[in-house]
Motif scaffolding. Structure first.
Motif, PDB file in Angstrom:
ATOM      1  N   TYR A  83     -27.232 -10.262 153.556  1.00  0.00           N
ATOM      2  CA  TYR A  83     -27.317  -8.810 153.679  1.00  0.00           C
ATOM      3  C   TYR A  83     -28.346  -8.280 152.690  1.00  0.00           C
ATOM      4  O   TYR A  83     -28.398  -8.715 151.537  1.00  0.00           O
ATOM      5  N   ASN A  84     -29.155  -7.304 153.138  1.00  0.00           N
ATOM      6  CA  ASN A  84     -30.052  -6.639 152.203  1.00  0.00           C
ATOM      7  C   ASN A  84     -29.286  -5.514 151.508  1.00  0.00           C
ATOM      8  O   ASN A  84     -28.120  -5.270 151.798  1.00  0.00           O
ATOM      9  N   SER A  85     -29.955  -4.811 150.598  1.00  0.00           N
ATOM     10  CA  SER A  85     -29.257  -3.818 149.780  1.00  0.00           C
ATOM     11  C   SER A  85     -28.703  -2.675 150.615  1.00  0.00           C
ATOM     12  O   SER A  85     -27.589  -2.198 150.356  1.00  0.00           O
ATOM     13  N   LEU A  86     -29.450  -2.212 151.638  1.00  0.00           N
ATOM     14  CA  LEU A  86     -28.956  -1.126 152.480  1.00  0.00           C
ATOM     15  C   LEU A  86     -27.709  -1.539 153.242  1.00  0.00           C
ATOM     16  O   LEU A  86     -26.763  -0.759 153.388  1.00  0.00           O
ATOM     17  N   GLN A  87     -27.697  -2.771 153.739  1.00  0.00           N
ATOM     18  CA  GLN A  87     -26.525  -3.267 154.460  1.00  0.00           C
ATOM     19  C   GLN A  87     -25.329  -3.393 153.523  1.00  0.00           C
ATOM     20  O   GLN A  87     -24.211  -3.027 153.877  1.00  0.00           O
TER      21      GLN A  87
END
Length: 267
Positions: A174-178
């Motif tokens: 997961y990236n930071s937004l997710q």
């Protein structure tokens, strides 16, 4: 013997995902049936037809509209005034295709809502407990100090706008937004829906009035419950949009079968 790479999504995560998806669908549709009984939202402890509603669905045989504050939006044909499968004009707030049951029945809507609310609540509790034991939260959802930096978040926003959802070779799934969106939904928004739902219960209000007081009254709890539903719908639409852009078949199959975790030398 070749070591098998860990799955991208654990079995408990996959089970919770699909059970939760079904529960939320039924809860939203049955919740709209309950809302049809009195399509007005208030702040405070009490609210009735003669009181000011901060949001309301208006209906008549000629028009339908949604009002938020002093802003009124014409929704004739969709909300407040719509035609059923036989072509007859109906003036319930939300049309039959969006509700469970498809006809107006407050009693049946409550039965559907309360039954799936228990499944949803128990499932969320087990998911949270299991996530702490298998370290899903620490490994996959923990937001590092670097990921909180505005520059890092802005970079992820730009990557999303370019339809780049994952960094090639990245270990994290997961990236930071997710991570931020999932943490907010799972640990803030979903529990808020449960507790505001409990606060609307006359039995809970009679035995544990502190819960209702925490939200500023039963009508405030109802308003927050409805706002939470809207935010969940918004999250669902963004989730589906990014799923379609990222490759729906591969991502959906990963949530069914588990998928392979990226990184560790993967291209």
């Amino acid at each position: 013997m070749q070591n098998r790479k860990p799955l991208r999504h654990r079995l408990t995560t996959r089970l919770w995902h699909w059970i939760n998806a079904l529960c939320l669908l039924v809860l939203i549709m049955s919740g709209l049936t309950i809302f049809n009984a009195h399509p007005r939202l208030y702040w405070g402890e009490y609210g009735a037809n003669d009181d000011y509603a901060w949001a309301a669905v208006g209906s008549s045989q000629t028009i339908g509209y949604v009002r938020v504050g002093e802003t009124k939006i014409d929704t004739t044909g969709f909300i407040g005034n719509w035609r059923d499968s036989e072509g007859k004009v109906q003036t319930w707030a939300f049309p039959g295709w969006a509700t469970i049951p498809s006809y107006y029945s407050l009693a049946e809507g409550r039965r559907w809502h309360f039954f799936f609310a228990w499944i949803f609540s128990v499932g969320l509790a087990f998911f949270m407990i299991r996530s702490l034991f298998n370290r899903h939260v620490q490994k996959d959802l923990h937001i590092t100090r670097a990921e909180w930096r505005p520059s890092h978040i802005w970079r992820d926003v730009k990557n999303h706008m370019r339809l780049r959802f994952h960094t090639p070779g990245a270990v994290n799934i997961y990236n930071s937004l997710q991570k931020i969106s999932y943490v907010v939904v799972i640990f803030i928004l979903l529990p808020l829906m449960i507790f505001t739902g409990l606060a609307m219960s006359p039995a809970m209000d009679a035995n544990w009035p502190l819960l209702t007081d925490m939200f500023g009254g039963r009508q405030s709890a109802r308003s927050l419950h409805f706002i939470g539903m809207f935010l969940l719908l918004l999250f669902f639409m963004v989730h589906m949009m990014t799923l379609l852009l990222a490759g729906p078949f591969k991502q959906t199959w990963a949530m069914i079968a588990g998928g392979k975790r990226k990184g560790d030398g993967d291209a």
